[in-house]
Design a protein around this motif. Structure first.
Motif, PDB file in Angstrom:
ATOM      1  N   UNK A  67       0.835  -1.200   0.000  1.00 17.49           N
ATOM      2  CA  UNK A  67       0.000   0.000   0.000  1.00 17.49           C
ATOM      3  C   UNK A  67       0.871   1.252   0.000  1.00 17.49           C
ATOM      4  N   UNK A  68       0.247   2.353  -0.397  1.00 19.98           N
ATOM      5  CA  UNK A  68       0.922   3.646  -0.374  1.00 19.98           C
ATOM      6  C   UNK A  68       0.326   4.476   0.756  1.00 19.98           C
ATOM      7  N   UNK A  69       1.156   4.806   1.720  1.00 18.71           N
ATOM      8  CA  UNK A  69       0.715   5.616   2.859  1.00 18.71           C
ATOM      9  C   UNK A  69       1.659   6.801   3.023  1.00 18.71           C
ATOM     10  N   UNK A  70       1.071   7.985   2.968  1.00 21.80           N
ATOM     11  CA  UNK A  70       1.852   9.222   3.085  1.00 21.80           C
ATOM     12  C   UNK A  70       2.986   9.275   2.060  1.00 21.80           C
ATOM     13  N   UNK A  71       2.691   8.757   0.855  1.00 21.92           N
ATOM     14  CA  UNK A  71       3.688   8.785  -0.202  1.00 21.92           C
ATOM     15  C   UNK A  71       4.764   7.731  -0.070  1.00 21.92           C
ATOM     16  N   UNK A 107      12.968   7.357  -0.301  1.00 17.42           N
ATOM     17  CA  UNK A 107      13.284   8.040  -1.541  1.00 17.42           C
ATOM     18  C   UNK A 107      12.484   7.380  -2.658  1.00 17.42           C
ATOM     19  N   UNK A 108      11.729   8.171  -3.394  1.00 15.13           N
ATOM     20  CA  UNK A 108      10.864   7.641  -4.450  1.00 15.13           C
ATOM     21  C   UNK A 108       9.943   6.550  -3.911  1.00 15.13           C
ATOM     22  N   UNK A 109       9.410   6.780  -2.712  1.00 14.86           N
ATOM     23  CA  UNK A 109       8.437   5.901  -2.045  1.00 14.86           C
ATOM     24  C   UNK A 109       9.052   4.614  -1.497  1.00 14.86           C
TER      25      UNK A 109
END
Length: 347
Positions: free
Chosen positions: A35-39, A169-171
């Motif tokens: 998942x993506x959380x806060x980028x 860095x870069x997610x």
């Protein structure tokens, strides 16, 4: 095609890694979800990469050392030294800018590379056996780390320092980029230049390599320096992850995990051929196994036993003799000398 895959050094480690990851699905159906959380990318797989970064780093350095028919038992203590130096540097520095950060990183890596060169000098110039030379630093290095921290756990209150092991860095975790960079440099130097061939030559037959014009002493010195450097980077990642330094426990038993990762990856302890990609997979197997043991509720005291069983399984599967006897495939190639001992006619 299937037979050629079986002959690959990476086949069985990859299969075991996939099996370990799949087992987690029975206990956590969302194990493979990201998942993506806060980028930032989050998930169990990302955690394995992040937590396994220090082990992957020191295993890369250990691979080149073992390829020269050496061993480095001091990497765990060098990790403790790097953690202590980095934490104490930013703690004692006066300032809130990036100066203390670069000072801590530079000083830690410089000293760790120098202690790696100390191992290399003992092995290559003085002729001390690698296991003895690195055992000296294994004992002394942890003592030095405790002297630096005063025997106490040093807590760091300097936010930029946390970026090394806890930044993104870069997610993706920044530690993943560090491992990728070191791995890429190691591959380029050893596979795109003659250095890799020199390392394998020294590990296969140091006398023959010396007679052919290769400076085996300098080769051994360089691989121990590189091992110290990798351990230094791993120590910075570990200490910045927890924002503290523990001279007594930081990097404890990491040298054994690194050796196991190298062996799982297909590199022989007898020296010669080495496989950096296999080493990275081996380190991921060990980290995935550790994560699995904790996540499924296996008692922590059985961690080492389960790890030993899995490592034994991988090593057996990599053995052509074992596969031939148990599964009936994996033809064993015998040398002329072996055939002569067994009474097989040479034709």
């Amino acid at each position: 095609m299937f037979k050629s895959m079986l002959k690959s050094r990476l086949f069985w480690p990859i299969i075991v890694l996939l099996l370990i990851l799949i087992i987690n699905l029975f206990f956590d159906s969302s194990f493979f979800s990201i998942e993506v959380r806060n980028g930032r990318l989050t998930g169990s797989l990302i955690d394995i990469l992040n937590r396994g970064a220090p082990l992957m780093l020191i295993s890369i350095g250990m691979t080149l050392v073992i390829a020269t028919k050496g061993i480095d038992l001091s990497v765990g203590s060098v990790i403790a030294m790097s953690s202590a130096i980095g934490a104490m540097t930013v703690t004692s520095a006066d300032g809130t800018g990036l100066g203390p950060f670069f000072m801590a990183v530079g000083l830690s890596l410089l000293i760790c590379t120098l202690v790696g060169s100390w191992n290399g000098l003992l092995v290559s110039r003085i002729g001390v056996q690698p296991i003895v030379a690195t055992l000296i630093l294994m004992v002394a290095g942890r003592g030095i780390a405790q002297l630096i921290t005063g025997g106490q756990i040093t807590t760091v209150y300097y936010d930029p320092y946390s970026f090394i092991g806890g930044g993104y860095l870069l997610a993706l975790p920044f530690s993943v980029f560090i491992v990728a960079f070191v791995f890429l440099i190691a591959v380029l130097i050893t596979r795109k230049t003659a250095l890799g061939l020199f390392i394998e030559s020294v590990g296969s037959n140091p006398d023959a390599s010396r007679l052919s014009g290769i400076n085996s002493k300098n080769i051994m010195l360089m691989v121990y320096m590189f091992s110290g450097f990798c351990a230094g980077v791993g120590g910075l990642i570990l200490s910045s992850n927890v924002m503290s330094a523990d001279g007594n426990n930081a990097g404890l038993w990491f040298e054994l995990d690194a050796i196991l990762a190298v062996v799982i990856g297909g590199t022989s302890l007898m020296g010669g051929r080495f496989y950096l990609m296999g080493t990275v997979i081996g380190a991921l197997i060990i980290q995935s196994l550790t994560t699995t043991i904790y996540s499924i509720g296996v008692p922590a005291e059985t961690n080492l036993v389960v790890k030993a069983i899995v490592v034994l399984l991988v090593c057996l599967l990599q053995s052509p003799e074992f596969r031939q006897k148990v599964f009936g495939f994996g033809k064993v190639k015998r040398t002329g000398e072996q055939k002569e001992r067994e009474g097989v006619p040479l034709s």
